[in-house]
Write a protein that holds these residues in place. Structure first.
Motif, PDB file in Angstrom:
ATOM      1  N   PHE A 107       0.658  -1.228  -0.208  1.00  0.00           N
ATOM      2  CA  PHE A 107       0.122   0.113   0.132  1.00  0.00           C
ATOM      3  C   PHE A 107       0.805   1.131   0.160  1.00  0.00           C
ATOM      4  CE2 PHE A 107      -3.228   2.367   2.927  1.00  0.00           C
ATOM      5  CZ  PHE A 107      -3.649   3.348   1.612  1.00  0.00           C
ATOM      6  N   HIS A 159     -10.161  -0.717   1.223  1.00  0.00           N
ATOM      7  CA  HIS A 159      -9.088  -1.662   1.857  1.00  0.00           C
ATOM      8  C   HIS A 159      -9.159  -2.923   1.117  1.00  0.00           C
ATOM      9  CE1 HIS A 159     -11.276  -3.379   5.172  1.00  0.00           C
ATOM     10  NE2 HIS A 159     -11.875  -2.426   4.972  1.00  0.00           N
ATOM     11  N   ASP A 161      -8.464  -7.125   1.780  1.00  0.00           N
ATOM     12  CA  ASP A 161      -8.253  -7.926   2.989  1.00  0.00           C
ATOM     13  C   ASP A 161      -7.902  -9.249   2.204  1.00  0.00           C
ATOM     14  OD1 ASP A 161      -8.878  -6.156   5.025  1.00  0.00           O
ATOM     15  OD2 ASP A 161     -11.228  -6.639   4.710  1.00  0.00           O
TER      16      ASP A 161
END
Length: 177
Positions: A107, A159, A161
Motif C-alpha cells: 500500500f 482496503h 483484505d
C-alpha cells in the motif's frame, strides 16, 4: 454501506503463487544464495507457500525466515491499540544473500520501509527484492514490488483484505469500500 468484491479466489491465489515462484526461478536460475523472509503475519503464510513451491521446483531446501516489523513502524506511537508483537526467526546468516521479502498487500510502502530497517539489523544482504500478493497503489515512499501477484486499482478509503486458510479458515482476497 460498504461494498465487498472478491479480487482473487482460492484457485487464483494458488496459481498466482506458483507463477511468482516461476518468476523467481527465471530471474535467479538455480536460486543459489537466495533466502525468503516473510513479514508477520500473512506474509509469513505466503512465504511458506512460496518456499514449498520453490523447494518442489528446485528439488532442494530454500531457507525461510520470519520477520516481525512492529517495533520498526513509524506510527506505533500514534496507534489507538498496542501493536501485536510476533516472532522474528532468522536462523541463518543474511550477509551477502539475495532476500525475497514477502508480504500480502503493498500500500503506502511504510511496512516495507520498516521491514528493510529490520533486515539491516541482521546483516547486509547483497540484494533485497519484494514479492507481494496484491499491489493496491497509493505509495507514500519510493518502494515497488519486484514480483506482484495482482495490481488492484483502489481508492484511498478502500482496503484490501487477504484471507488465507492457515490463519482465517478461508481463502480469498477482497476489496472493501
Amino acid at each position: 454501506m460498504s461494498k465487498t468484491r472478491v479480487v482473487m479466489n482460492a484457485t487464483e491465489i494458488g496459481r498466482t503463487m506458483d507463477r511468482l515462484a516461476t518468476e523467481i526461478i527465471e530471474r535467479h536460475a538455480d536460486c543459489e544464495n537466495l533466502v525468503i523472509l516473510g513479514i508477520q503475519r500473512r506474509g509469513v503464510d505466503l512465504a511458506r507457500r512460496l518456499k514449498a513451491a520453490l523447494d518442489a521446483k528446485l528439488g532442494r531446501d530454500i531457507p525461510l525466515g520470519l520477520l516481525d516489523i512492529n517495533l520498526y513502524r513509524d506510527d506505533w506511537t500514534t496507534l489507538d491499540v498496542q501493536p501485536q508483537i510476533n516472532k522474528t526467526e532468522i536462523f541463518f546468516d543474511i550477509d551477502d544473500t539475495r532476500i525475497v521479502l514477502v508480504d500480502d498487500v503493498l500500500f503506502t510502502g511504510r511496512t516495507i520501509r520498516a521491514a528493510l530497517e529490520a533486515v539491516l539489523d541482521f546483516g547486509r544482504p547483497e540484494r533485497v527484492e519484494l514479492l507481494v500478493l496484491v499491489d493496491r497503489g497509493h505509495r507514500e515512499l519510493p518502494i515497488h514490488g519486484d514480483y506482484v501477484g495482482a495490481r488492484v486499482e483502489t481508492r484511498r478509503g478502500e482496503h484490501v483484505d487477504v484471507f488465507l486458510d492457515e490463519r482465517d479458515g478461508r481463502e480469498e482476497v477482497v476489496l472493501v469500500g
